[in-house]
Design a protein around this motif. Structure first.
Motif, short mmCIF file in Angstrom:
data_model
loop_
_atom_site.label_atom_id
_atom_site.label_comp_id
_atom_site.label_asym_id
_atom_site.label_seq_id
_atom_site.Cartn_x
_atom_site.Cartn_y
_atom_site.Cartn_z
N UNK A 1 0.79 -1.22 0.00
CA UNK A 1 0.00 0.00 0.00
C UNK A 1 0.83 1.28 0.00
N UNK A 2 2.16 1.15 0.15
CA UNK A 2 3.00 2.36 0.06
C UNK A 2 3.06 2.82 -1.39
N UNK A 3 3.41 4.11 -1.62
CA UNK A 3 3.57 4.49 -3.02
C UNK A 3 4.92 4.00 -3.54
N UNK A 4 5.04 3.96 -4.84
CA UNK A 4 6.15 3.27 -5.47
C UNK A 4 7.50 3.86 -5.07
N UNK A 5 7.58 5.18 -4.95
CA UNK A 5 8.85 5.83 -4.61
C UNK A 5 9.31 5.42 -3.22
N UNK A 6 8.37 5.35 -2.29
CA UNK A 6 8.72 4.96 -0.93
C UNK A 6 9.34 3.57 -0.92
N UNK A 7 8.74 2.65 -1.67
CA UNK A 7 9.25 1.28 -1.71
C UNK A 7 10.64 1.26 -2.37
N UNK A 8 10.80 2.03 -3.44
CA UNK A 8 12.11 2.10 -4.11
C UNK A 8 13.17 2.62 -3.15
N UNK A 9 12.84 3.69 -2.42
CA UNK A 9 13.79 4.24 -1.46
C UNK A 9 14.12 3.24 -0.37
N UNK A 10 13.12 2.51 0.07
CA UNK A 10 13.30 1.50 1.10
C UNK A 10 14.33 0.47 0.60
N UNK A 11 14.10 -0.06 -0.60
CA UNK A 11 15.00 -1.06 -1.16
C UNK A 11 16.41 -0.49 -1.33
N UNK A 12 16.45 0.74 -1.81
CA UNK A 12 17.74 1.39 -2.05
C UNK A 12 18.49 1.59 -0.73
N UNK A 13 17.77 1.98 0.31
CA UNK A 13 18.44 2.26 1.58
C UNK A 13 18.99 0.97 2.20
N UNK A 14 18.32 -0.16 1.94
CA UNK A 14 18.85 -1.45 2.40
C UNK A 14 20.19 -1.73 1.74
N UNK A 15 20.21 -1.62 0.42
CA UNK A 15 21.43 -1.89 -0.35
C UNK A 15 22.54 -0.93 0.06
N UNK A 16 22.19 0.36 0.14
CA UNK A 16 23.20 1.37 0.47
C UNK A 16 23.81 1.13 1.84
N UNK A 17 22.94 0.85 2.82
CA UNK A 17 23.44 0.65 4.18
C UNK A 17 24.40 -0.53 4.20
N UNK A 18 24.00 -1.62 3.54
CA UNK A 18 24.85 -2.80 3.56
C UNK A 18 26.17 -2.53 2.82
N UNK A 19 26.10 -1.82 1.70
CA UNK A 19 27.31 -1.56 0.91
C UNK A 19 28.24 -0.54 1.56
N UNK A 20 27.66 0.53 2.09
CA UNK A 20 28.50 1.67 2.49
C UNK A 20 28.99 1.61 3.92
N UNK B 1 20.21 -2.02 12.43
CA UNK B 1 21.46 -2.65 12.85
C UNK B 1 21.48 -4.13 12.48
N UNK B 2 20.31 -4.77 12.53
CA UNK B 2 20.29 -6.19 12.18
C UNK B 2 20.56 -6.37 10.68
N UNK B 3 20.11 -5.41 9.87
CA UNK B 3 20.37 -5.50 8.43
C UNK B 3 21.87 -5.44 8.16
N UNK B 4 22.57 -4.56 8.88
CA UNK B 4 24.02 -4.42 8.66
C UNK B 4 24.72 -5.74 8.98
N UNK B 5 24.16 -6.50 9.91
CA UNK B 5 24.78 -7.77 10.28
C UNK B 5 24.34 -8.96 9.42
N UNK B 6 23.33 -8.75 8.55
CA UNK B 6 22.93 -9.83 7.64
C UNK B 6 24.00 -10.02 6.57
N UNK B 7 24.05 -11.21 5.94
CA UNK B 7 25.01 -11.30 4.84
C UNK B 7 24.45 -10.62 3.60
#
Lengths: 197, 197
Positions: free
Chosen positions: A35-54, B31-37
């Motif tokens: 039910x979120x709008x598309x941009x919110x979901x995109x940002x959510x996914x992006x922030x997951x990747x960014x946090x893990x990468x950076x 924080x749990x996301x950062x610790x996921x693979x």
């Protein structure tokens, strides 16, 4: 729906990887995402990747940062270091907005049960930092449990011969709580450390 | 850390978009996301995007699906339709694993307070479906609250003249609960609908 629709089931499964999230909560989260709008979901996914990468550890203090040296280490001029177990503790102390010194994240505590000795946490880095940077005071802010106390005492013993003032976070009755509900150890500590008003 | 590190803060903010997730919980999740693979995080991000992109309403029943027609509508041969308010209700009934009929999701209930009339929910589609597919029975599984009851009664009035059997989920004492804790309305209903054993 259980026999229905992989996209939904995958998302539900993904959410159950989060701490203390069971199927019911994961389902609620998943439906809310639809039910979120598309941009919110995109940002959510992006922030997951960014946090893990950076995100990685600051070379100086060991807190999470997306640069080489974290903002706190870079910007703050201080001769005080607050030593904590985990990055989460830095966040908690920063939120109190009253501490303007530096941090040092140990990434663990000395714990024989978990087979963790002094060499497994960032104690050596602390000693180097303290001696190289003319630090005046080290505040031990490890948790008030056995591992935290042992670690604090161990580090204090190493630092005191170097002429560094080592302090410990005050322990006592929690603000806003009831004396009647405090446990015996806390009450004993609070009585011992009582102060004149 | 509050003045530190956008990647972490963005992720925390993203998590607060989920229902009943405040800052503290969002921080724990982050924080749990950062610790996921890395793969787990990539799959998580991917499943968010996929769910948002692929999920839409089944053309027949209105449940979420990633195809034109959902698996239940496609595979089940049945002359019974269970009418529910939301896709979540389908999921709940499927989990009980005892119902093998079809569904119809209304996407709401008649609710004057929310300015929702019969034409705002998928009633017309239900009537068409029932008449075109020689349905024998329609089970009204809307919630046992005012809006749910009104909607059930309204639909029953439309269907009965067509010779369709319309039933309602049984209401009474919750399984595993205590009679002493049941509210008056539930007890009254349970007494009225008592059955011989």
């Amino acid at each position: 729906m259980s026999e229905n629709c992989d996209s939904l089931q995958n998302l539900i499964n993904a959410f159950t990887n989060l701490p203390s999230v069971g199927t019911k909560t994961a389902e609620r989260y998943a439906y809310s995402v639809i039910n979120m709008d598309e941009d919110t979901v995109k940002n959510f996914a992006e922030s997951l990747i960014q946090a893990k990468q950076n995100l990685h550890y600051c070379k100086t203090c060991g807190d999470f940062t997306d640069k080489d040296i974290c903002n706190i280490c870079e910007r703050r001029q201080s001769k005080v270091i607050c030593v904590v177990k985990e990055p989460k503790d830095v966040k908690a102390i920063e939120k109190a907005k009253n501490y303007t010194g530096l941090y040092h994240v140990l990434h663990g505590t000395i714990s024989p049960l978990e087979n963790k000795g002094p060499e497994d946490i960032r104690i050596k880095e602390l000693i180097t930092r303290v001696t190289e940077n003319e630090i005046d005071e080290v505040i031990m802010a490890t948790n008030p449990d056995i591992e935290g106390e042992v670690t604090a005492t161990y580090i204090a013993k190493l630092l005191k011969p170097l002429g560094i003032k080592v302090t410990r976070l005050a322990q006592g009755i929690q603000m806003g709580s009831d004396v009647q509900y405090a446990d015996e150890v806390t009450l004993t500590k609070a009585l011992q450390d009582r102060r004149e008003i």
